[in-house]
Design a protein around this motif. Structure first.
Motif, PDB file in Angstrom:
ATOM      1  N   SER A 115      52.769   2.340  41.483  1.00 37.80           N
ATOM      2  CA  SER A 115      52.968   3.191  42.654  1.00 37.80           C
ATOM      3  C   SER A 115      52.083   4.429  42.519  1.00 37.80           C
ATOM      4  O   SER A 115      51.723   4.825  41.424  1.00 37.80           O
ATOM      5  CB  SER A 115      54.443   3.579  42.800  1.00 37.80           C
ATOM      6  N   ILE A 116      51.766   4.953  43.639  1.00 42.36           N
ATOM      7  CA  ILE A 116      50.968   6.171  43.680  1.00 42.36           C
ATOM      8  C   ILE A 116      51.738   7.174  44.513  1.00 42.36           C
ATOM      9  O   ILE A 116      52.206   6.867  45.604  1.00 42.36           O
ATOM     10  CB  ILE A 116      49.583   5.913  44.319  1.00 42.36           C
ATOM     11  N   ASN A 117      51.843   8.359  44.008  1.00 40.42           N
ATOM     12  CA  ASN A 117      52.509   9.427  44.737  1.00 40.42           C
ATOM     13  C   ASN A 117      51.428  10.402  45.201  1.00 40.42           C
ATOM     14  O   ASN A 117      50.746  11.016  44.398  1.00 40.42           O
ATOM     15  CB  ASN A 117      53.533  10.112  43.830  1.00 40.42           C
ATOM     16  N   ILE A 118      51.255  10.493  46.483  1.00 38.83           N
ATOM     17  CA  ILE A 118      50.237  11.376  47.050  1.00 38.83           C
ATOM     18  C   ILE A 118      50.924  12.501  47.785  1.00 38.83           C
ATOM     19  O   ILE A 118      51.770  12.274  48.641  1.00 38.83           O
ATOM     20  CB  ILE A 118      49.314  10.604  48.010  1.00 38.83           C
ATOM     21  N   SER A 119      50.510  13.698  47.467  1.00 38.15           N
ATOM     22  CA  SER A 119      51.068  14.878  48.117  1.00 38.15           C
ATOM     23  C   SER A 119      50.241  15.211  49.350  1.00 38.15           C
ATOM     24  O   SER A 119      49.007  15.244  49.292  1.00 38.15           O
ATOM     25  CB  SER A 119      51.060  16.050  47.136  1.00 38.15           C
ATOM     26  N   ASN A 120      50.908  15.418  50.444  1.00 42.99           N
ATOM     27  CA  ASN A 120      50.200  15.812  51.662  1.00 42.99           C
ATOM     28  C   ASN A 120      49.429  17.114  51.472  1.00 42.99           C
ATOM     29  O   ASN A 120      48.385  17.320  52.053  1.00 42.99           O
ATOM     30  CB  ASN A 120      51.184  15.957  52.825  1.00 42.99           C
ATOM     31  N   THR A 121      49.948  17.984  50.637  1.00 43.97           N
ATOM     32  CA  THR A 121      49.292  19.259  50.376  1.00 43.97           C
ATOM     33  C   THR A 121      47.945  19.031  49.689  1.00 43.97           C
ATOM     34  O   THR A 121      46.940  19.643  50.053  1.00 43.97           O
ATOM     35  CB  THR A 121      50.183  20.164  49.500  1.00 43.97           C
ATOM     36  N   ASP A 122      47.924  18.138  48.686  1.00 46.51           N
ATOM     37  CA  ASP A 122      46.666  17.858  47.972  1.00 46.51           C
ATOM     38  C   ASP A 122      45.618  17.292  48.911  1.00 46.51           C
ATOM     39  O   ASP A 122      44.457  17.675  48.856  1.00 46.51           O
ATOM     40  CB  ASP A 122      46.917  16.876  46.822  1.00 46.51           C
ATOM     41  N   ILE A 123      46.006  16.363  49.756  1.00 46.98           N
ATOM     42  CA  ILE A 123      45.064  15.757  50.696  1.00 46.98           C
ATOM     43  C   ILE A 123      44.526  16.819  51.651  1.00 46.98           C
ATOM     44  O   ILE A 123      43.331  16.907  51.886  1.00 46.98           O
ATOM     45  CB  ILE A 123      45.724  14.607  51.483  1.00 46.98           C
ATOM     46  N   GLY A 124      45.409  17.632  52.172  1.00 45.70           N
ATOM     47  CA  GLY A 124      44.988  18.694  53.087  1.00 45.70           C
ATOM     48  C   GLY A 124      44.016  19.660  52.443  1.00 45.70           C
ATOM     49  O   GLY A 124      43.024  20.067  53.054  1.00 45.70           O
ATOM     50  N   GLU A 125      44.300  20.027  51.192  1.00 46.20           N
ATOM     51  CA  GLU A 125      43.399  20.945  50.488  1.00 46.20           C
ATOM     52  C   GLU A 125      42.043  20.311  50.252  1.00 46.20           C
ATOM     53  O   GLU A 125      41.003  20.961  50.411  1.00 46.20           O
ATOM     54  CB  GLU A 125      44.018  21.367  49.158  1.00 46.20           C
ATOM     55  N   LYS A 126      42.030  19.026  49.881  1.00 47.22           N
ATOM     56  CA  LYS A 126      40.755  18.345  49.641  1.00 47.22           C
ATOM     57  C   LYS A 126      39.951  18.222  50.933  1.00 47.22           C
ATOM     58  O   LYS A 126      38.744  18.406  50.935  1.00 47.22           O
ATOM     59  CB  LYS A 126      40.987  16.974  49.015  1.00 47.22           C
ATOM     60  N   ILE A 127      40.618  17.919  52.020  1.00 46.56           N
ATOM     61  CA  ILE A 127      39.931  17.842  53.311  1.00 46.56           C
ATOM     62  C   ILE A 127      39.390  19.212  53.699  1.00 46.56           C
ATOM     63  O   ILE A 127      38.237  19.352  54.120  1.00 46.56           O
ATOM     64  CB  ILE A 127      40.863  17.280  54.405  1.00 46.56           C
ATOM     65  N   GLY A 128      40.205  20.240  53.529  1.00 50.18           N
ATOM     66  CA  GLY A 128      39.769  21.609  53.836  1.00 50.18           C
ATOM     67  C   GLY A 128      38.590  22.030  52.990  1.00 50.18           C
ATOM     68  O   GLY A 128      37.627  22.627  53.495  1.00 50.18           O
ATOM     69  N   ASP A 129      38.626  21.707  51.686  1.00 51.41           N
ATOM     70  CA  ASP A 129      37.515  22.039  50.794  1.00 51.41           C
ATOM     71  C   ASP A 129      36.239  21.314  51.218  1.00 51.41           C
ATOM     72  O   ASP A 129      35.142  21.890  51.207  1.00 51.41           O
ATOM     73  CB  ASP A 129      37.850  21.689  49.341  1.00 51.41           C
ATOM     74  N   ALA A 130      36.381  20.033  51.597  1.00 53.66           N
ATOM     75  CA  ALA A 130      35.209  19.254  52.034  1.00 53.66           C
ATOM     76  C   ALA A 130      34.621  19.834  53.321  1.00 53.66           C
ATOM     77  O   ALA A 130      33.397  19.918  53.477  1.00 53.66           O
ATOM     78  CB  ALA A 130      35.590  17.794  52.221  1.00 53.66           C
ATOM     79  N   ILE A 131      35.480  20.245  54.244  1.00 50.28           N
ATOM     80  CA  ILE A 131      35.003  20.852  55.496  1.00 50.28           C
ATOM     81  C   ILE A 131      34.294  22.176  55.208  1.00 50.28           C
ATOM     82  O   ILE A 131      33.198  22.428  55.725  1.00 50.28           O
ATOM     83  CB  ILE A 131      36.164  21.047  56.488  1.00 50.28           C
ATOM     84  N   ASP A 132      34.897  23.005  54.370  1.00 49.02           N
ATOM     85  CA  ASP A 132      34.273  24.286  54.010  1.00 49.02           C
ATOM     86  C   ASP A 132      32.912  24.077  53.353  1.00 49.02           C
ATOM     87  O   ASP A 132      31.944  24.778  53.668  1.00 49.02           O
ATOM     88  CB  ASP A 132      35.180  25.088  53.069  1.00 49.02           C
ATOM     89  N   SER A 133      32.832  23.100  52.465  1.00 52.05           N
ATOM     90  CA  SER A 133      31.571  22.798  51.798  1.00 52.05           C
ATOM     91  C   SER A 133      30.522  22.327  52.813  1.00 52.05           C
ATOM     92  O   SER A 133      29.359  22.729  52.753  1.00 52.05           O
ATOM     93  CB  SER A 133      31.784  21.734  50.726  1.00 52.05           C
TER      94      SER A 133
ATOM     95  N   ILE B  48      30.439  23.079  56.021  1.00 53.14           N
ATOM     96  CA  ILE B  48      30.051  24.239  56.839  1.00 53.14           C
ATOM     97  C   ILE B  48      29.043  25.098  56.084  1.00 53.14           C
ATOM     98  O   ILE B  48      28.038  25.538  56.650  1.00 53.14           O
ATOM     99  CB  ILE B  48      31.296  25.057  57.252  1.00 53.14           C
ATOM    100  N   ASP B  49      29.291  25.321  54.786  1.00 57.70           N
ATOM    101  CA  ASP B  49      28.352  26.110  53.979  1.00 57.70           C
ATOM    102  C   ASP B  49      26.984  25.441  53.924  1.00 57.70           C
ATOM    103  O   ASP B  49      25.947  26.102  54.068  1.00 57.70           O
ATOM    104  CB  ASP B  49      28.891  26.311  52.558  1.00 57.70           C
ATOM    105  N   ASP B  50      26.974  24.115  53.707  1.00 59.83           N
ATOM    106  CA  ASP B  50      25.706  23.381  53.667  1.00 59.83           C
ATOM    107  C   ASP B  50      24.986  23.463  55.005  1.00 59.83           C
ATOM    108  O   ASP B  50      23.765  23.650  55.052  1.00 59.83           O
ATOM    109  CB  ASP B  50      25.941  21.912  53.294  1.00 59.83           C
ATOM    110  N   ALA B  51      25.731  23.314  56.106  1.00 59.68           N
ATOM    111  CA  ALA B  51      25.123  23.376  57.441  1.00 59.68           C
ATOM    112  C   ALA B  51      24.560  24.768  57.705  1.00 59.68           C
ATOM    113  O   ALA B  51      23.465  24.906  58.253  1.00 59.68           O
ATOM    114  CB  ALA B  51      26.147  23.004  58.510  1.00 59.68           C
ATOM    115  N   ALA B  52      25.286  25.809  57.308  1.00 56.50           N
ATOM    116  CA  ALA B  52      24.807  27.183  57.502  1.00 56.50           C
ATOM    117  C   ALA B  52      23.517  27.407  56.722  1.00 56.50           C
ATOM    118  O   ALA B  52      22.566  28.014  57.239  1.00 56.50           O
ATOM    119  CB  ALA B  52      25.877  28.190  57.070  1.00 56.50           C
ATOM    120  N   ASP B  53      23.456  26.905  55.483  1.00 58.14           N
ATOM    121  CA  ASP B  53      22.229  27.030  54.691  1.00 58.14           C
ATOM    122  C   ASP B  53      21.077  26.284  55.350  1.00 58.14           C
ATOM    123  O   ASP B  53      19.948  26.783  55.402  1.00 58.14           O
ATOM    124  CB  ASP B  53      22.443  26.503  53.270  1.00 58.14           C
ATOM    125  N   ASP B  54      21.346  25.075  55.861  1.00 58.53           N
ATOM    126  CA  ASP B  54      20.305  24.298  56.554  1.00 58.53           C
ATOM    127  C   ASP B  54      19.810  25.027  57.797  1.00 58.53           C
ATOM    128  O   ASP B  54      18.603  25.056  58.076  1.00 58.53           O
ATOM    129  CB  ASP B  54      20.832  22.916  56.952  1.00 58.53           C
TER     130      ASP B  54
END
Length: 130
Positions: free
Chosen positions: A7-25, A27-33
C-alpha cells in the motif's frame, strides 16, 4: 507463486506542495527566458541600427525578476548613461522630435561622447582638446 501486496499512503499536502513547487519553478524559468529574450531583441536592434561602438550599450543590460504574491515582474534595463539619448533621440534646436531629451534642458554625458568623437573624427581636422 508468491503473492505480493502493498500500500502507498499519499498525503494531499505533499502532492499540493510538489505541484506548487513545480509551478513556481516553471514560472521562474519562464521569467528568465523572457528576460533573455527581451535582452536579445534589444541587442539585435542595436546591432541592426549599426549603433555598436565599444559595446557599452550591449554590455550594459541587466535584468531582475520580482515575485509579488500572484504576479511575477520581469524588468530589463540598460545602465549605459547615454542609452536614453540613443533610444529616444534628442530634440535639436532646429529639428524638433517627440522625445523628453533636448539640448535645451539636458545634455548627453560628454564623457561618453568624447571617445566616440576622437575615434570617429580623427584626421578630419577636428581637435576636441583645443
Amino acid at each position: 507463486m508468491a503473492k505480493l501486496s502493498g500500500s502507498i499512503n499519499i498525503s494531499n499536502t505533499d502532492i499540493g506542495e510538489k505541484i506548487g513547487d513545480a509551478i513556481d519553478s516553471g514560472i521562474d524559468d519562464a521569467a528568465d527566458d523572457i528576460a533573455r529574450g527581451i535582452t536579445r531583441t534589444s541587442e539585435d536592434k542595436i546591432r541592426t541600427e549599426d549603433a555598436v561602438w565599444r559595446y557599452e550599450m550591449l554590455e550594459a543590460f541587466y535584468n531582475s525578476t520580482i515575485t509579488l504574491s500572484n504576479r511575477t515582474l520581469v524588468m530589463v534595463n540598460n545602465s549605459a548613461e547615454h542609452g536614453p539619448y540613443q533610444e529616444h533621440g534628442v530634440s535639436g534646436t532646429q529639428n524638433k522630435r517627440e522625445t523628453p531629451y533636448s539640448y535645451e534642458n539636458s545634455m548627453p554625458p560628454l564623457e561618453s561622447l568624447i571617445p566616440w568623437i576622437e575615434d570617429n573624427l580623427a584626421g578630419t581636422g577636428f581637435d576636441p582638446d583645443g
